[in-house]
Motif scaffolding. Structure first.
Motif, PDB file in Angstrom:
ATOM      1  N   GLU A   1     -11.763   3.029   6.031  1.00 46.91           N
ATOM      2  CA  GLU A   1     -10.878   1.979   5.530  1.00 46.91           C
ATOM      3  C   GLU A   1      -9.798   2.562   4.627  1.00 46.91           C
ATOM      4  O   GLU A   1      -8.644   2.114   4.639  1.00 46.91           O
ATOM      5  CB  GLU A   1     -11.691   0.938   4.787  1.00 46.91           C
ATOM      6  CG  GLU A   1     -10.888  -0.254   4.312  1.00 46.91           C
ATOM      7  CD  GLU A   1     -11.762  -1.285   3.635  1.00 46.91           C
ATOM      8  OE1 GLU A   1     -11.722  -2.447   4.058  1.00 46.91           O
ATOM      9  OE2 GLU A   1     -12.482  -0.918   2.675  1.00 46.91           O
ATOM     10  N   GLY A   2     -10.156   3.577   3.856  1.00 48.82           N
ATOM     11  CA  GLY A   2      -9.207   4.178   2.933  1.00 48.82           C
ATOM     12  C   GLY A   2      -8.051   4.886   3.597  1.00 48.82           C
ATOM     13  O   GLY A   2      -7.036   5.149   2.954  1.00 48.82           O
TER      14      GLY A   2
ATOM     15  N   LEU B   1       1.617   5.155   8.986  1.00 48.62           N
ATOM     16  CA  LEU B   1       2.606   4.907   7.936  1.00 48.62           C
ATOM     17  C   LEU B   1       2.139   5.398   6.568  1.00 48.62           C
ATOM     18  O   LEU B   1       2.919   5.946   5.789  1.00 48.62           O
ATOM     19  CB  LEU B   1       2.919   3.410   7.851  1.00 48.62           C
ATOM     20  CG  LEU B   1       3.610   2.754   9.044  1.00 48.62           C
ATOM     21  CD1 LEU B   1       3.635   1.235   8.858  1.00 48.62           C
ATOM     22  CD2 LEU B   1       5.027   3.291   9.228  1.00 48.62           C
ATOM     23  N   LEU B   2       0.870   5.187   6.261  1.00 53.06           N
ATOM     24  CA  LEU B   2       0.367   5.445   4.910  1.00 53.06           C
ATOM     25  C   LEU B   2       0.536   6.879   4.407  1.00 53.06           C
ATOM     26  O   LEU B   2       0.824   7.077   3.229  1.00 53.06           O
ATOM     27  CB  LEU B   2      -1.113   5.051   4.832  1.00 53.06           C
ATOM     28  CG  LEU B   2      -1.419   3.565   4.630  1.00 53.06           C
ATOM     29  CD1 LEU B   2      -2.922   3.331   4.643  1.00 53.06           C
ATOM     30  CD2 LEU B   2      -0.828   3.053   3.332  1.00 53.06           C
ATOM     31  N   PRO B   3       0.329   7.912   5.244  1.00 52.72           N
ATOM     32  CA  PRO B   3       0.388   9.271   4.686  1.00 52.72           C
ATOM     33  C   PRO B   3       1.779   9.751   4.299  1.00 52.72           C
ATOM     34  O   PRO B   3       1.918  10.806   3.679  1.00 52.72           O
ATOM     35  CB  PRO B   3      -0.160  10.145   5.833  1.00 52.72           C
ATOM     36  CG  PRO B   3      -0.891   9.211   6.737  1.00 52.72           C
ATOM     37  CD  PRO B   3      -0.150   7.921   6.634  1.00 52.72           C
TER      38      PRO B   3
ATOM     39  N   VAL C   1       4.085   0.300   2.445  1.00 52.35           N
ATOM     40  CA  VAL C   1       3.592  -0.482   3.567  1.00 52.35           C
ATOM     41  C   VAL C   1       3.444  -1.926   3.091  1.00 52.35           C
ATOM     42  O   VAL C   1       2.637  -2.217   2.200  1.00 52.35           O
ATOM     43  CB  VAL C   1       2.248   0.055   4.083  1.00 52.35           C
ATOM     44  CG1 VAL C   1       1.739  -0.805   5.244  1.00 52.35           C
ATOM     45  CG2 VAL C   1       2.390   1.510   4.542  1.00 52.35           C
ATOM     46  N   ILE C   2       4.223  -2.803   3.684  1.00 51.33           N
ATOM     47  CA  ILE C   2       4.234  -4.207   3.271  1.00 51.33           C
ATOM     48  C   ILE C   2       2.940  -4.902   3.674  1.00 51.33           C
ATOM     49  O   ILE C   2       2.386  -5.709   2.936  1.00 51.33           O
ATOM     50  CB  ILE C   2       5.428  -4.935   3.912  1.00 51.33           C
ATOM     51  CG1 ILE C   2       6.748  -4.272   3.503  1.00 51.33           C
ATOM     52  CG2 ILE C   2       5.426  -6.411   3.527  1.00 51.33           C
ATOM     53  CD1 ILE C   2       6.950  -4.192   2.021  1.00 51.33           C
ATOM     54  N   GLY C   3       2.430  -4.594   4.835  1.00 50.17           N
ATOM     55  CA  GLY C   3       1.224  -5.223   5.346  1.00 50.17           C
ATOM     56  C   GLY C   3       1.195  -5.153   6.854  1.00 50.17           C
ATOM     57  O   GLY C   3       2.021  -4.477   7.474  1.00 50.17           O
ATOM     58  N   SER C   4       0.248  -5.841   7.450  1.00 50.16           N
ATOM     59  CA  SER C   4       0.096  -5.832   8.900  1.00 50.16           C
ATOM     60  C   SER C   4       0.728  -7.083   9.502  1.00 50.16           C
ATOM     61  O   SER C   4       0.978  -8.073   8.806  1.00 50.16           O
ATOM     62  CB  SER C   4      -1.375  -5.743   9.281  1.00 50.16           C
ATOM     63  OG  SER C   4      -2.109  -6.809   8.729  1.00 50.16           O
TER      64      SER C   4
ATOM     65  N   LEU D   1       0.833  -1.202   0.000  1.00 50.20           N
ATOM     66  CA  LEU D   1       0.000   0.000   0.000  1.00 50.20           C
ATOM     67  C   LEU D   1       0.863   1.246   0.000  1.00 50.20           C
ATOM     68  O   LEU D   1       1.892   1.299   0.657  1.00 50.20           O
ATOM     69  CB  LEU D   1      -0.905   0.016   1.232  1.00 50.20           C
ATOM     70  CG  LEU D   1      -2.033  -1.016   1.270  1.00 50.20           C
ATOM     71  CD1 LEU D   1      -2.829  -0.844   2.535  1.00 50.20           C
ATOM     72  CD2 LEU D   1      -2.942  -0.862   0.066  1.00 50.20           C
ATOM     73  N   HIS D   2       0.399   2.271  -0.696  1.00 48.33           N
ATOM     74  CA  HIS D   2       1.113   3.544  -0.727  1.00 48.33           C
ATOM     75  C   HIS D   2       0.278   4.664  -0.133  1.00 48.33           C
ATOM     76  O   HIS D   2       0.743   5.424   0.692  1.00 48.33           O
ATOM     77  CB  HIS D   2       1.511   3.901  -2.168  1.00 48.33           C
ATOM     78  CG  HIS D   2       2.552   2.992  -2.741  1.00 48.33           C
ATOM     79  ND1 HIS D   2       3.890   3.224  -2.586  1.00 48.33           N
ATOM     80  CD2 HIS D   2       2.451   1.839  -3.452  1.00 48.33           C
ATOM     81  CE1 HIS D   2       4.586   2.270  -3.201  1.00 48.33           C
ATOM     82  NE2 HIS D   2       3.731   1.415  -3.722  1.00 48.33           N
TER      83      HIS D   2
END
Length: 278
Positions: free
Chosen positions: A265-266, A212-214, A220-223, A4-5
């Motif tokens: 969620e976004g 992390l996302l912003p 982001v590799i994942g959770s 995710l970016h």
């Protein structure tokens, strides 16, 4: 949630969402006004940072649908700084809605500052891992894969908060690697973990995915795997000295509604109310 970016684009659903918001908040406000509450055009919100991205996206839609104005006060959910929310409430500062991590809201309910029974959980935030954008994306999809990735890493960073303490004091121990990663893992006290990763100062970084996302320059590799995940829940409640309880209840109902779930969620959070059907 691999690779995710940035948060999702909600553009296509905005018109329908606004109509649903209007219907929802109109019904809630009408119920309160029918019981004798006074009408008001401002809802004062005290909020800490974790739910910020979702609130900033959804707040203007709430305002447009209702005609009300959100007056927002930001501050830490805990602590003794002058702008910390517990300090503000203790000195008698008023608000209509409090949005903070769940345990901090519980503290204010116990202190009599938030109405008992008004707490609603909006979303939870998972701990995730990030690497510098363009770097190889390691596997953390299972306990064994996470263990191998951490042992192979040259450097690991995590935040100076409850999640960072969990990573240092419990996660590494549960993986059986605490002694083997101690020298190459560090808590970051005064800077975003994602910024340290983006700058190339560390290889792997752990933090809540919503934080992390912003940040540009990371992937982001994942959770974390479910067996070792630690969630942070964000909740809202009506403040005991609220001047606009009808507006407060309408906002809380909206933020916990199925129509708000896609936007939540976004931002990297996991909504605790299922999405509305199309």
């Amino acid at each position: 949630m691999s690779g995710l970016h940035h948060p999702i684009d909600m553009g296509g659903a905005v018109t329908v969402l606004k109509l649903r918001i209007y219907t929802l908040v109109f019904c809630v406000a009408s119920a309160f006004l029918g019981s004798g509450a006074a009408s008001a055009d401002e809802v004062k919100v005290m909020i800490s940072g974790g739910f910020a991205s979702a609130y900033r996206y959804l707040g203007p839609q709430f305002e447009e649908a209702t005609g009300d104005t959100l007056a927002t006060v930001w501050g830490p959910a805990v602590g003794t700084a002058a702008n910390a929310i517990p300090v503000r409430l203790a000195r008698g500062e008023w608000a209509d809605v409090l949005i903070v991590v769940g345990y901090a809201l519980d503290d204010q309910i116990n202190a009599g500052k938030v109405v008992s029974g008004s707490k609603v959980d909006f979303a939870r935030s998972a701990i995730g891992m990030a690497v510098r954008e363009g770097a190889p994306q390691p596997d953390i999809s299972s306990i064994d894969a996470l263990r191998r990735t951490l042992l192979a890493a040259k450097s690991i960073v995590y935040p100076d908060d409850a999640n960072g303490v969990y990573i240092r004091s419990e996660l590494f121990r549960r993986l059986g690697i605490e002694g083997r990663v101690e020298s190459k893992s560090h808590m970051i006290p005064a800077e975003r973990v994602a910024s340290v990763i983006a700058n190339g100062e560390a290889e792997l970084g752990f933090q809540q995915i919503v934080e992390l996302l912003p940040v540009d320059g990371v992937t982001v590799i994942g959770s974390l795997p479910a067996e070792v995940q630690r969630y942070t829940v964000f909740s809202g409640g009506i403040v005991a000295n609220a001047k606009n309880p009808a507006g407060a209840q309408a906002l809380i109902r909206f933020l916990s509604s199925p129509d708000a779930a896609p936007a939540i969620e976004g931002t990297g959070l996991e909504p605790l109310t299922p999405k509305a059907a199309d």
